[in-house]
Design an enzyme around this catalytic site. Structure first.
Site, PDB file in Angstrom:
ATOM      1  N   CYS A   2      -0.952  -0.846  -0.785  1.00 61.27           N
ATOM      2  CA  CYS A   2      -1.006  -0.254   0.544  1.00 61.27           C
ATOM      3  C   CYS A   2      -1.292   1.234   0.419  1.00 61.27           C
ATOM      4  O   CYS A   2      -1.202   1.821  -0.663  1.00 61.27           O
ATOM      5  CB  CYS A   2       0.312  -0.450   1.291  1.00 61.27           C
ATOM      6  SG  CYS A   2       0.766  -2.170   1.572  1.00 61.27           S
ATOM      7  N   CYS A 217       0.057   3.215 -13.171  1.00 61.40           N
ATOM      8  CA  CYS A 217      -0.814   2.042 -12.993  1.00 61.40           C
ATOM      9  C   CYS A 217      -2.253   2.382 -13.388  1.00 61.40           C
ATOM     10  O   CYS A 217      -2.913   3.169 -12.707  1.00 61.40           O
ATOM     11  CB  CYS A 217      -0.760   1.569 -11.539  1.00 61.40           C
ATOM     12  SG  CYS A 217      -1.872   0.191 -11.182  1.00 61.40           S
TER      13      CYS A 217
END
Length: 285
Positions: A2, A217
Site C-alpha cells: 500500500c 525490502c
C-alpha cells in the site's frame, strides 16, 4: 503493498488538493482503492488540521469494509497502514474472545482494536503497546484532531520519510516522490523501529525494541518504488541502473539488443545496455 501519507498543519486547514496530489504520487503502490480523511481541532482549541491518504493494493480483502483510513469506535483515532502482520490470526482470535467485533479480514483492523483496548492509558502508550504485539513488516500513519503519528517496524522493511512545508506543516509518506509533488522539503527517513509524534509543540520520537539488525525490502528497488524516489538512503533510478550494470558483468551474453519490460525494467535495461555496449531498444510498449 500500500501507499500511505499524511499532512499535519498547525496554522492552516490542510489543503485537500495536496492530499489528492499525494494520492497520485503514490498511486503505483495501490491502484485498487484509495481513501482520504481530514480531521480538524474543535472550536476554541489550538488550530490544527490533519489529513491522511491511503492507496491500497489488496491481496486479502477487497471489500469496502477493508478501506482505509480506519478508525476506532468513537472516530477519534484514524489509521493508514502498509504491511503484513504474520501473527494477525492469533491476535484477532484473542481480541474476539474479549468481545471485539471485526468487519473486515485485514491486519490493519487488528491494530485499531489493539489501540482501542489500551486507549484509556492515552494514545501514545496504547500505540506503543499495540506495536509491541505486532510481528511483521509495516509502516503506518495515525491521525487525530491535534496530532499525526508515523511508525516503522523495527527491521525497517518498508520505507517512510518525513518532510516539511514552509515550516508550517509536517508531511509523512511512504516515498519521497509524494513530498516532491506538493513542494515539501525532505527532512529525513523515519528510522527502523521509530515512532514519530508530531503536534503543535513539534516533533519527538520513541523507539521500539531494537532487533539488532535491519531488513530492507529489496523488491522496493526492483519493482515497488517510483524511480524518482529516494528510499533506504538511495535513489531508486540509480539503484536500478546499477543492478543492470551488475547483471551485465555477471551475464555477458552475445545479444543483438537489450529490451526492457516497462516500466520498472526500463532502468535496469538502461544500465545493462550502458555496461555491455549492446543497443537498447523498446520492444514492449
Amino acid at each position: 503493498m500500500c501507499g500511505i501519507a499524511g499532512i499535519a498543519s498547525f496554522k492552516n486547514q490542510v489543503d485537500r488538493r495536496r492530499l489528492e496530489k499525494m494520492c497520485g504520487a503514490i498511486h503505483h503502490r495501490g491502484p485498487d482503492d484509495q481513501g482520504m480523511k481530514v480531521l480538524s481541532a474543535k472550536e476554541g482549541a489550538r488550530p490544527t488540521s490533519v489529513g491522511l491518504v491511503h492507496k491500497r493494493l489488496s491481496i486479502i480483502d477487497l471489500s469496502s469494509a477493508g478501506r482505509q483510513p480506519l478508525c476506532n469506535e468513537d472516530e477519534t483515532v484514524w489509521l493508514t497502514y502498509n504491511g503484513e502482520c504474520y501473527n494477525f490470526q492469533p491476535l484477532c482470535d484473542s481480541l474476539q474472545s474479549f468481545g471485539h467485533r471485526f468487519v473486515s479480514k485485514t491486519d490493519s483492523e487488528v491494530i485499531v482494536h489493539l489501540i482501542a483496548r489500551q486507549l484509556a492509558h492515552g494514545l501514545e502508550e496504547a500505540l506503543i503497546s499495540a506495536l509491541s504485539e505486532i510481528k511483521g513488516a509495516y509502516s503506518l500513519v495515525l491521525g487525530t484532531e491535534d496530532q499525526i503519528i508515523g511508525a516503522r517496524d523495527p527491521y525497517g522493511f518498508r520505507p517512510m520519510c518525513l518532510g516539511v512545508i514552509d515550516d508550517n506543516a509536517y508531511v509523512i509518506a511512504s516515498e519521497t516522490c509524494a513530498l516532491d509533488l506538493i513542494g515539501a522539503r525532505y527532512l529525513r527517513d523515519v528510522e527502523p523501529g521509530e515512532v514519530v509524534f508530531i503536534d503543535g509543540n513539534g516533533l519527538r520520537s520513541r523507539h521500539l525494541p531494537n532487533p539488532g539488525r535491519t531488513a530492507f525490502c529489496i523488491f522496493e528497488f526492483i519493482y515497488f518504488a517510483r524511480p524518482d524516489s529516494n528510499i533506504f538512503g538511495q535513489n531508486v533510478y540509480m539503484a536500478r541502473k546499477r543492478l543492470g550494470h551488475e547483471m551485465s558483468q555477471e551475464y555477458q551474453v552475445g545479444a543483438d539488443i537489450v529490451m526492457p519490460f516497462p516500466d520498472s525494467g526500463n532502468y535496469a535495461a538502461l544500465g545493462f545496455a550502458e555496461e555491455s555496449g549492446i543497443p537498447l531498444e523498446m520492444g514492449v510498449i
